[in-house]
Design a protein around this motif. Sequence first.
Motif, PDB file in Angstrom:
ATOM      1  N   GLN A  26      61.663  32.512  79.526  1.00 45.23           N
ATOM      2  CA  GLN A  26      60.882  32.892  80.705  1.00 45.23           C
ATOM      3  C   GLN A  26      59.471  33.196  80.217  1.00 45.23           C
ATOM      4  O   GLN A  26      59.301  33.866  79.195  1.00 45.23           O
ATOM      5  CB  GLN A  26      61.481  34.128  81.382  1.00 45.23           C
ATOM      6  CG  GLN A  26      62.922  33.962  81.809  1.00 45.23           C
ATOM      7  CD  GLN A  26      63.102  32.925  82.894  1.00 45.23           C
ATOM      8  OE1 GLN A  26      62.246  32.731  83.746  1.00 45.23           O
ATOM      9  NE2 GLN A  26      64.223  32.230  82.864  1.00 45.23           N
ATOM     10  N   ALA A  27      58.459  32.712  80.922  1.00 48.25           N
ATOM     11  CA  ALA A  27      57.079  32.920  80.496  1.00 48.25           C
ATOM     12  C   ALA A  27      56.217  33.299  81.697  1.00 48.25           C
ATOM     13  O   ALA A  27      56.442  32.834  82.816  1.00 48.25           O
ATOM     14  CB  ALA A  27      56.529  31.663  79.842  1.00 48.25           C
ATOM     15  N   GLU A  28      55.240  34.162  81.421  1.00 53.20           N
ATOM     16  CA  GLU A  28      54.236  34.527  82.417  1.00 53.20           C
ATOM     17  C   GLU A  28      52.878  34.399  81.744  1.00 53.20           C
ATOM     18  O   GLU A  28      52.661  34.949  80.669  1.00 53.20           O
ATOM     19  CB  GLU A  28      54.437  35.954  82.910  1.00 53.20           C
ATOM     20  CG  GLU A  28      53.379  36.391  83.904  1.00 53.20           C
ATOM     21  CD  GLU A  28      53.501  37.866  84.267  1.00 53.20           C
ATOM     22  OE1 GLU A  28      53.375  38.175  85.460  1.00 53.20           O
ATOM     23  OE2 GLU A  28      53.709  38.702  83.360  1.00 53.20           O
ATOM     24  N   SER A  29      51.972  33.636  82.359  1.00 48.94           N
ATOM     25  CA  SER A  29      50.637  33.410  81.806  1.00 48.94           C
ATOM     26  C   SER A  29      49.600  33.737  82.867  1.00 48.94           C
ATOM     27  O   SER A  29      49.672  33.223  83.991  1.00 48.94           O
ATOM     28  CB  SER A  29      50.468  31.952  81.376  1.00 48.94           C
ATOM     29  OG  SER A  29      51.488  31.571  80.482  1.00 48.94           O
ATOM     30  N   TYR A  30      48.647  34.588  82.515  1.00 51.21           N
ATOM     31  CA  TYR A  30      47.567  34.928  83.437  1.00 51.21           C
ATOM     32  C   TYR A  30      46.504  33.840  83.393  1.00 51.21           C
ATOM     33  O   TYR A  30      46.239  33.252  82.346  1.00 51.21           O
ATOM     34  CB  TYR A  30      46.938  36.266  83.056  1.00 51.21           C
ATOM     35  CG  TYR A  30      47.737  37.449  83.536  1.00 51.21           C
ATOM     36  CD1 TYR A  30      47.265  38.240  84.574  1.00 51.21           C
ATOM     37  CD2 TYR A  30      48.953  37.769  82.960  1.00 51.21           C
ATOM     38  CE1 TYR A  30      47.995  39.333  85.020  1.00 51.21           C
ATOM     39  CE2 TYR A  30      49.692  38.851  83.391  1.00 51.21           C
ATOM     40  CZ  TYR A  30      49.206  39.636  84.426  1.00 51.21           C
ATOM     41  OH  TYR A  30      49.931  40.702  84.869  1.00 51.21           O
ATOM     42  N   CYS A  31      45.866  33.589  84.530  1.00 48.76           N
ATOM     43  CA  CYS A  31      44.862  32.534  84.627  1.00 48.76           C
ATOM     44  C   CYS A  31      43.750  32.979  85.574  1.00 48.76           C
ATOM     45  O   CYS A  31      44.015  33.617  86.597  1.00 48.76           O
ATOM     46  CB  CYS A  31      45.510  31.246  85.141  1.00 48.76           C
ATOM     47  SG  CYS A  31      44.348  29.896  85.400  1.00 48.76           S
ATOM     48  N   VAL A  32      42.514  32.642  85.217  1.00 50.09           N
ATOM     49  CA  VAL A  32      41.386  32.758  86.138  1.00 50.09           C
ATOM     50  C   VAL A  32      40.844  31.349  86.312  1.00 50.09           C
ATOM     51  O   VAL A  32      40.539  30.664  85.331  1.00 50.09           O
ATOM     52  CB  VAL A  32      40.287  33.696  85.607  1.00 50.09           C
ATOM     53  CG1 VAL A  32      39.114  33.740  86.573  1.00 50.09           C
ATOM     54  CG2 VAL A  32      40.840  35.099  85.383  1.00 50.09           C
ATOM     55  N   ALA A  33      40.768  30.905  87.557  1.00 48.68           N
ATOM     56  CA  ALA A  33      40.349  29.535  87.859  1.00 48.68           C
ATOM     57  C   ALA A  33      39.024  29.558  88.623  1.00 48.68           C
ATOM     58  O   ALA A  33      38.863  30.336  89.570  1.00 48.68           O
ATOM     59  CB  ALA A  33      41.426  28.836  88.687  1.00 48.68           C
ATOM     60  N   TYR A  34      38.113  28.710  88.188  1.00 47.88           N
ATOM     61  CA  TYR A  34      36.801  28.588  88.817  1.00 47.88           C
ATOM     62  C   TYR A  34      36.691  27.198  89.439  1.00 47.88           C
ATOM     63  O   TYR A  34      37.038  26.205  88.810  1.00 47.88           O
ATOM     64  CB  TYR A  34      35.686  28.753  87.779  1.00 47.88           C
ATOM     65  CG  TYR A  34      35.704  30.092  87.098  1.00 47.88           C
ATOM     66  CD1 TYR A  34      34.953  31.149  87.605  1.00 47.88           C
ATOM     67  CD2 TYR A  34      36.464  30.304  85.953  1.00 47.88           C
ATOM     68  CE1 TYR A  34      34.965  32.387  86.979  1.00 47.88           C
ATOM     69  CE2 TYR A  34      36.474  31.538  85.315  1.00 47.88           C
ATOM     70  CZ  TYR A  34      35.724  32.569  85.838  1.00 47.88           C
ATOM     71  OH  TYR A  34      35.734  33.790  85.219  1.00 47.88           O
TER      72      TYR A  34
END
Length: 106
Positions: A26-34
């Motif tokens: 199980q994986a959780e990855s934070y992302c900020v998208a522009y």
Amino acid sequence: EALSYFDSTMHFIGNQLVEVHGDVAQAESYCVAYHRRRARDGEEGHDLVTALRYVDRMERRDGEWRIAERRCVFDWTRRDPIVGEWALGPDVLQGSRDRSDPVYER
């Protein structure tokens, strides 16, 4: 098709948490998208900024890890007007969304 609305996009991924249980993880990855859209069609130019997380279930198949299921969880979003845009000069290498981008020169 949804991305064709924007002139450019960029995603930064960080803060990854992965829990491995045998051949499943199980994986959780934070992302900020522009997302940038220049002014056109009577609409002012703007940047759409989105904070999201990828929540993945991964499986090891034939010795290689693959994403078996991905869910995108949107935490917040904001729309900013484009102000004070920097004019790129002739000596600045500018990216593009086609085969003229430098990444295709390899």
